[in-house]
Design an enzyme around this catalytic site. Structure first.
Site, PDB file in Angstrom:
ATOM      1  N   HIS A   1       0.802  -0.906   0.203  1.00  0.00           N
ATOM      2  CA  HIS A   1      -0.068  -0.670  -0.311  1.00  0.00           C
ATOM      3  C   HIS A   1       1.297   1.554   0.341  1.00  0.00           C
ATOM      4  O   HIS A   1       0.293   2.192  -0.672  1.00  0.00           O
ATOM      5  CB  HIS A   1      -1.334   0.040   1.478  1.00  0.00           C
TER       6      HIS A   1
ATOM      7  N   LYS B  99     -17.246  -6.815   6.458  1.00  0.00           N
ATOM      8  CA  LYS B  99     -16.450  -7.691   7.116  1.00  0.00           C
ATOM      9  C   LYS B  99     -15.939  -7.206   8.708  1.00  0.00           C
ATOM     10  O   LYS B  99     -16.810  -6.345   8.774  1.00  0.00           O
ATOM     11  CB  LYS B  99     -15.006  -7.168   6.442  1.00  0.00           C
TER      12      LYS B  99
ATOM     13  N   ARG C  25      -2.042  -6.071  -8.373  1.00  0.00           N
ATOM     14  CA  ARG C  25      -0.240  -7.018  -7.640  1.00  0.00           C
ATOM     15  C   ARG C  25      -0.281  -7.913  -9.199  1.00  0.00           C
ATOM     16  O   ARG C  25       1.036  -8.822  -9.323  1.00  0.00           O
ATOM     17  CB  ARG C  25      -0.743  -7.728  -6.765  1.00  0.00           C
TER      18      ARG C  25
ATOM     19  N   SER D  38      -3.138  -7.772   3.015  1.00  0.00           N
ATOM     20  CA  SER D  38      -2.777  -7.411   4.616  1.00  0.00           C
ATOM     21  C   SER D  38      -3.348  -8.719   5.350  1.00  0.00           C
ATOM     22  O   SER D  38      -3.165  -9.328   6.239  1.00  0.00           O
ATOM     23  CB  SER D  38      -4.150  -6.433   4.671  1.00  0.00           C
TER      24      SER D  38
END
Ligand code: PNS
Length: 164
Positions: free
Chosen positions: A17, A41, A90, A128
């Site tokens: 990040h 979440k 990514r 994460s």
């Protein structure tokens, strides 16, 4: 004046990040890091904790502002008068979801465009979720997250253990 939003959960912020924040902040006038106040979440860190964490690690970047948001990202973009969304890619596995999100967002608000930055190679594997998994198993996460975060994660895990 280009004001962009870099949205995410940042639970917790990783070096991946940070790479995107630093690079994006050089290409726009103002970068708002938008911390999603997750409805569904259950994050490890509260929204306030994630905002404070990001404020601390971006203190040296003058054109970065940290804000939290709930609801639709395009509404947050409208509210902050931002015309660009920044997302890091990514790997090809990110692409399907990111393209769908960018196209849906553009349909909902044609004034907002999405810009993708290719994550630097050294952080391509990082997420994460993986960081939390390593931390839950007592692993060392110092190579994955910026300086104050390992201690904050340790404290949070101690807190959770004390509660259970
Ligand atoms: O860190 P993440 O989980 O990859 O971030 C995902 C995020 C926050 C960018 C995405 O979930 C989001 O924009 N949520 C806000 C709700 C929304 O606008 N959803 C519709 C997008 S198609």
């Amino acid at each position: 004046m280009i004001r962009a939003i870099y949205p995410g959960s940042f639970d917790p912020v990783t070096l991946g990040h940070m790479d995107i924040i630093r690079r994006a902040s050089k290409t726009v006038d103002e970068l708002i890091v938008g911390v999603l106040n997750n409805g569904g979440k259950t994050p490890l860190f509260t929204t306030g904790e994630r905002v404070r964490m990001l404020e601390e690690v971006t203190r040296d970047i003058p054109n970065v502002r940290i804000m939290s948001f709930s609801g639709l990202l395009v509404d947050f973009a409208r509210h902050t008068e931002s015309n660009l969304i920044v997302r890091g890619l990514r790997a090809i596995s990110d692409f399907d979801y990111e393209l769908q999100m960018a196209q849906t967002n553009r349909k909902m608000n044609p004034d907002v465009d999405t810009m993708f930055l290719a994550t630097s190679l050294e952080y391509a594997y990082l997420s994460s979720t993986t960081v939390k998994e390593v931390a839950f198993c007592d692993g060392d996460i110092r190579e994955f997250v910026p300086a104050p975060v390992p201690e904050l994660v340790r404290e949070k895990l101690r807190e959770l253990q004390a509660q259970s």
